[in-house]
Scaffold this motif. Structure first.
Motif, short mmCIF file in Angstrom:
data_model
loop_
_atom_site.label_atom_id
_atom_site.label_comp_id
_atom_site.label_asym_id
_atom_site.label_seq_id
_atom_site.Cartn_x
_atom_site.Cartn_y
_atom_site.Cartn_z
N GLY A 216 9.47 3.51 5.39
CA GLY A 216 8.86 2.21 5.20
C GLY A 216 7.35 2.30 5.08
N LEU A 217 6.75 3.22 5.81
CA LEU A 217 5.31 3.42 5.71
C LEU A 217 4.92 3.97 4.34
CD1 LEU A 217 2.92 3.05 7.67
CD2 LEU A 217 3.09 5.48 8.21
N ALA A 218 5.75 4.80 3.77
CA ALA A 218 5.49 5.31 2.42
C ALA A 218 5.54 4.17 1.40
CB ALA A 218 6.50 6.40 2.07
N ASP A 219 6.48 3.24 1.57
CA ASP A 219 6.54 2.09 0.66
C ASP A 219 5.33 1.17 0.84
OD1 ASP A 219 8.94 2.93 -0.42
OD2 ASP A 219 10.15 1.82 1.02
N LEU A 220 4.77 1.15 2.03
CA LEU A 220 3.60 0.31 2.29
C LEU A 220 2.44 0.66 1.36
CD1 LEU A 220 1.85 -1.65 4.05
CD2 LEU A 220 1.42 0.31 5.56
N THR A 221 2.27 1.94 1.05
CA THR A 221 1.13 2.35 0.23
C THR A 221 1.20 1.74 -1.17
OG1 THR A 221 2.33 4.37 -0.42
CG2 THR A 221 0.88 4.50 1.50
N GLY A 222 2.40 1.51 -1.69
CA GLY A 222 2.52 0.86 -2.99
C GLY A 222 2.04 -0.59 -2.94
N GLU A 223 2.38 -1.29 -1.86
CA GLU A 223 1.91 -2.67 -1.71
C GLU A 223 0.40 -2.70 -1.48
OE1 GLU A 223 3.79 -5.08 -2.42
OE2 GLU A 223 5.63 -3.90 -2.54
N LEU A 224 -0.12 -1.74 -0.79
CA LEU A 224 -1.57 -1.68 -0.57
C LEU A 224 -2.30 -1.39 -1.88
CD1 LEU A 224 -1.80 0.24 2.83
CD2 LEU A 224 -2.22 -2.19 2.41
N MET A 225 -1.70 -0.62 -2.76
CA MET A 225 -2.30 -0.39 -4.07
C MET A 225 -2.43 -1.70 -4.84
SD MET A 225 -1.42 -0.10 -7.55
CE MET A 225 0.31 0.34 -7.56
N ARG A 226 -1.36 -2.50 -4.85
CA ARG A 226 -1.42 -3.79 -5.53
C ARG A 226 -2.43 -4.71 -4.87
NH1 ARG A 226 3.98 -2.30 -5.13
NH2 ARG A 226 5.00 -1.96 -7.16
N LEU A 227 -2.50 -4.67 -3.54
CA LEU A 227 -3.46 -5.49 -2.82
C LEU A 227 -4.90 -5.08 -3.14
CD1 LEU A 227 -3.77 -7.75 -0.68
CD2 LEU A 227 -3.78 -5.94 1.06
N ALA A 228 -5.15 -3.77 -3.25
CA ALA A 228 -6.50 -3.29 -3.56
C ALA A 228 -6.94 -3.72 -4.95
CB ALA A 228 -6.54 -1.77 -3.44
N ILE A 229 -6.05 -3.62 -5.92
CA ILE A 229 -6.38 -4.06 -7.29
C ILE A 229 -6.67 -5.56 -7.30
CG2 ILE A 229 -5.57 -4.21 -9.65
CD1 ILE A 229 -6.17 -1.37 -8.63
#
Length: 292
Positions: A192-205
């Motif tokens: 689940g933590l690995a999937d979090l990084t994908g959402e953080l990428m979208r949030l950063a953009i």
């Protein structure tokens, strides 16, 4: 003399020919009589008595497997609800902007609490007091999505990582004290933590397009730290096939964030409005597939 011998021989042979069919008939009839009087072989032990303990034992196995299958169906249904509503929490977080951050995060936290109380509680009650690993495949994706939503809310609110002990502590109140409580295992937490990084990428953009470059850089450092620690941890994992696949995706997300932050610093803030426009050309940020 010869004539007398020939006559005796002829009489003897005729008498034998006459009596042979009669003897054969007597022998055959005797055999049939003996055969008709022979009884079929009987079992020395009673079949019902011999099979009774075995039938009882296999009946126990049948009941156990039927109950396990029924429980698996209920766990799948509860997991589907957890997954769907956890995604709604993530979508709510992505509505965040400069002007509505507090309101959006407050609503996302309330939605996450509702997911915990209404849906995770059902999953916990189904798995209380059982061997969690037997049904892990039925609920692992729901747990990963829940971890992703919970850790995303924590980072957006406090800028820190929600650890596994804190998540499991929040689930204890949902369990029966007399039974072994459901505890999220390390593997599901890390996935689940690995999937979090994908959402953080979208949030950063999204934050860069809103002019919050510093916040995007904070996200970049956070994702970089997670990737570095998992790079050291994954080789030590036994069941790491799925984790290795997610590590590749995580690296791609990190590179996209770094390219976006670097491009803004190098080329100036005049490119920031383009990130929020309908212009599909994001090549200057190193994000050719952002639309996908």
């Amino acid at each position: 003399m010869l004539m007398l011998y020939a006559a005796c021989s002829q009489r003897l042979s005729s008498s034998l020919m006459a009596t042979k069919p009669q003897r054969l008939h007597q022998i055959a009839s005797g055999a049939s009589i003996l055969g008709s009087g022979k009884k079929p072989r009987a079992m020395t032990t009673s079949t019902a008595t011999a099979d009774s303990p075995m039938r009882e034992e296999f009946a126990k196995y049948t009941d156990y497997l039927n109950q396990l299958n029924d429980k698996r169906e209920r766990v799948v249904k509860a997991s589907r609800d957890v997954t769907m509503n956890s995604k709604k929490v993530i979508f709510q977080v992505h509505r965040m902007s400069k002007g509505n951050r507090e309101d959006v995060l407050a609503k996302a936290e309330n939605d996450l609490a509702a997911v915990t109380d209404q849906y995770m509680s059902k999953l916990v009650k189904e798995l209380d007091g059982t061997d969690f690993w037997k049904l892990r495949r039925a609920y692992t994706f729901a747990v990963q999505e829940y971890v992703e939503a919970a850790t995303l809310c924590r980072f957006c609110k406090a800028g820190t990582l929600l650890n596994l002990a804190e998540i499991n502590a929040s689930l204890l109140s949902l369990s029966d004290e007399s039974l072994e409580p459901l505890q999220i295992n390390v593997l599901d937490y890390l996935l689940g933590l690995a999937d979090l990084t994908g959402e953080l990428m979208r949030l950063a953009i999204g934050r860069i397009s809103d002019g919050e470059v510093e916040y995007a850089e904070k996200i970049c450092r956070f994702v970089r730290d997670i990737y570095r620690e998992l790079t050291l941890l994954v080789p030590l994992m036994d069941d790491n096939f799925e984790m290795k696949k997610k590590m590749d995706t995580m690296l791609q997300s990190l590179v996209k964030i770094e390219n976006a932050c670097f491009s803004v610093h190098v080329r100036g803030s005049e490119y920031i409005p383009l990130l929020g426009s309908s212009d599909p050309n994001y090549s200057f940020l190193g994000l050719p597939d952002l639309e996908s």
